[in-house]
Design an enzyme around this catalytic site. Structure first.
Site, short mmCIF file in Angstrom:
data_model
loop_
_atom_site.label_atom_id
_atom_site.label_comp_id
_atom_site.label_asym_id
_atom_site.label_seq_id
_atom_site.Cartn_x
_atom_site.Cartn_y
_atom_site.Cartn_z
N ALA A 14 0.81 -1.21 0.00
CA ALA A 14 0.00 0.00 0.00
C ALA A 14 0.84 1.27 0.00
O ALA A 14 0.36 2.33 -0.39
CB ALA A 14 -0.94 0.00 1.20
N GLY A 17 6.70 -0.28 -3.51
CA GLY A 17 6.95 -1.54 -4.20
C GLY A 17 8.43 -1.75 -4.42
O GLY A 17 9.23 -0.82 -4.33
N GLY A 80 -4.78 -6.76 -1.42
CA GLY A 80 -5.99 -7.42 -1.88
C GLY A 80 -7.12 -6.45 -2.24
O GLY A 80 -6.97 -5.24 -2.12
N HIS A 238 -2.09 -12.32 -3.68
CA HIS A 238 -2.27 -11.55 -2.46
C HIS A 238 -1.00 -11.65 -1.63
O HIS A 238 -0.53 -12.75 -1.32
CB HIS A 238 -3.46 -12.06 -1.65
CG HIS A 238 -3.82 -11.15 -0.52
ND1 HIS A 238 -4.42 -11.59 0.63
CD2 HIS A 238 -3.67 -9.80 -0.37
CE1 HIS A 238 -4.62 -10.56 1.44
NE2 HIS A 238 -4.16 -9.47 0.86
N ASP A 239 -0.43 -10.51 -1.29
CA ASP A 239 0.88 -10.50 -0.63
C ASP A 239 0.87 -11.29 0.68
O ASP A 239 1.88 -11.89 1.06
CB ASP A 239 1.39 -9.07 -0.42
CG ASP A 239 0.41 -8.14 0.26
OD1 ASP A 239 -0.64 -8.61 0.77
OD2 ASP A 239 0.66 -6.92 0.28
N THR A 240 -0.27 -11.31 1.37
CA THR A 240 -0.35 -12.09 2.60
C THR A 240 -0.07 -13.56 2.35
O THR A 240 0.60 -14.23 3.14
CB THR A 240 -1.73 -11.94 3.25
OG1 THR A 240 -1.96 -10.56 3.54
CG2 THR A 240 -1.84 -12.75 4.53
N THR A 261 1.56 -2.59 6.62
CA THR A 261 0.51 -1.58 6.71
C THR A 261 -0.71 -2.17 7.40
O THR A 261 -1.34 -1.54 8.25
CB THR A 261 0.14 -1.06 5.31
OG1 THR A 261 1.30 -0.49 4.71
CG2 THR A 261 -0.96 -0.01 5.39
N ASN A 298 -7.87 -9.84 9.84
CA ASN A 298 -7.29 -8.62 9.29
C ASN A 298 -7.33 -7.53 10.36
O ASN A 298 -8.41 -7.23 10.89
CB ASN A 298 -8.09 -8.15 8.07
CG ASN A 298 -7.77 -8.96 6.84
OD1 ASN A 298 -6.71 -8.80 6.24
ND2 ASN A 298 -8.68 -9.84 6.45
#
Length: 490
Positions: A14, A17, A80, A238-240, A261, A298
């Site tokens: 967020a 990058g 996401g 999704h980065d998670t 974040t 979350n």
């Protein structure tokens, strides 16, 4: 040394990058950051957008810097829920809107008039949050139906960037599971949800498993950059879930805390847990590699510190994160707490002012100094992690002795220790780059260089430094937790 295999990982969060080169020699992964860039949302009129074209420009700068290596493949992970819409010619209709945009305010209530909250959770297993894709689409249906009518294809952010790279339109499983439109049991788009909310099913693409090769770099992009045509891999978009692949555990049952974040605390399961208890706790079931389920909560995370820092910068004080931690470590302990899940803390703006207002409203000492504000945030985050851990253990019926802390939060020794203290569990912190390592490992699995997830995690353990934090003063934190639970959001 064995010949190294090179892959390129794009990790977009967020706030920024990176393009990271991964080199694998058969026993360890070596990483080299080639390019770093900010991710700055753009406010235009009343709408908050992602500057996706500049993000892709920055990705191309990373590709240019990777040209000296024989890149075998590229994998991209992002945050996401957000998406781009393409027309019949495959052109982007408009810049993707940011999940923090206010267009979704009230959309959950509108959705529940058509499908009950209980039914929506039963089908999708997703934590009910108004930022979710399903509520964004409902907002479009109500506010801009002409735009939705023109859309031929919806691509979630990592899939959109993969499309820019490869020309292929597909949806990867993990990112699909963030939308609240996926049937958690069947692992397919839910016709029931889409029909109830009158959302167009035809704009959704086929879902592919995590770690699927989807194509090669387009000839046009290859010619523009003067490089070969590496494979494009749909890693855990999704980065998670890329971070989940990067958890350095050898255990079947474990707790992870991915801290950036957003903070995401949970465990890994073979099948989703969807029942009255998980619904009451508002816990999400997210898909990952091998159709595994991340059963997680979350939570607002380092956003509170990031946004506070931006406010102090607006006031002329450019503190580094290291300086903020030093001031917090020197501040008085356990004086004031906030509920990070308070909706007041979700939008951008003057975060320190909101934190002070919340403390004043709940009759607590008001944090005045920078260090006191950051200390309040860190201690409150640690207590929110304890609450989420308690809920996860209640739902799974299991006790977990350790918490694997991964991501940017690893850099805060203070937050890691406070988490151990508040939760009463050993915290194993590292790697910081779990998301990138997971992204790289999934590319290696897709290329049959690594056998499976267990081998990938063993490889990541061998390639990472892990620091253990043991809990202290747990009796004091028990009392503080009871106080924290009594605080009410605005």
């Amino acid at each position: 040394m064995a010949t190294e295999k090179y892959v390129l990982s794009f990790d977009l969060g967020a706030s920024g990058g990176r393009a990271v080169l991964g080199a694998y020699d058969g026993s360890r992964i070596r990483m080299e950051e080639l390019h770093r860039f900010t991710n700055d949302p753009v406010h235009l009129g009343r709408t908050m957008y992602w500057d996706v074209l500049r993000l892709f420009h920055e990705m191309k700068q990373g590709l240019l810097k990777a040209r000296g290596h024989n890149i075998a493949s590229i994998g991209t992970d992002t945050w996401g829920v957000d998406f781009g819409l393409l027309d019949a010619d495959g052109c982007l209709l408009e810049t993707p809107v940011h999940y923090r945009d206010r267009r979704t305010v009230g959309m959950s209530g509108a959705a529940f008039q058509k499908i009950s909250r209980e039914e929506l959770y039963r089908i999708t297993g997703n934590q009910i949050m108004e930022i979710n894709t399903v509520f964004q689409l409902l907002a479009l249906r109500q506010q801009r139906p002409e735009l939705l009518a023109r859309a031929k294809t919806l691509l979630l952010m990592p899939d959109l960037l993969n499309y820019f790279l490869s020309g292929e339109k597909q949806t990867e499983y993990s990112i699909a599971s963030t939308t609240q439109m996926l049937d958690a049991q069947r692992r397919t788009w839910s016709r029931e949800v889409l029909t109830a909310l009158d959302l167009p099913a035809h704009i959704l693409t086929d879902i592919v498993p995590t770690a699927t090769p989807i194509g090669r770099m387009t000839e046009e992009l290859s010619a523009e950059l003067g490089m070969g045509r590496p494979d494009i891999i749909a890693v855990a978009g999704h980065d998670t879930q890329s971070a989940m692949a990067g958890v350095p555990t050898g255990e079947e049952d474990f707790i992870f805390l991915s801290c950036g974040t957003w903070s995401l605390l949970g465990t890994e399961l073979r099948e989703p847990i969807i029942n009255e208890t998980s619904a009451a706790c508002n816990i999400t079931n997210e898909g990952g590699y091998g159709a595994r389920i991340s059963f997680l909560k979350n939570l607002i995370g380092l956003w509170l510190i990031q946004e506070s820092r931006r406010q102090w910068m607006r006031e002329g004080h450019e503190y580094s994160y290291g300086e903020l931690e030093q001031m917090a470590a020197a501040a008085p302990t356990q004086r004031s707490f906030i509920r990070p899940d308070d909706p007041a803390f979700l939008p951008s703006g003057d975060m320190p002012l909101r934190i002070r207002a919340a403390c004043e409203r709940t009759g607590q000492p008001v944090p005045e100094t920078v260090g006191e504000v950051v200390r309040c945030i860190d201690e409150s985050l640690a207590l929110s992690y304890r609450a989420a851990l308690t809920e996860i253990e209640t739902c799974t019926g299991k006790h977990y002795d350790k918490i694997y802390l991964i991501g940017g939060g690893v850099q805060s020794r203070l937050l890691a220790q406070l988490t151990a203290d508040a939760c009463g569990r050993t915290v194993l912190a590292g790697p910081i780059e779990a998301t990138v390592l997971g992204n790289i490992a999934l590319q290696l699995i897709a290329a049959d260089e690594v056998r499976d997830l267990a081998e990938a995690r063993a490889l990541i353990r061998a390639s990472s430094d892990i620091t253990a934090y043991e809990p202290k003063d747990t009796d004091q934190w028990d009392a503080h937790f009871e106080k924290w639970k009594g605080l009410t959001p605005c």
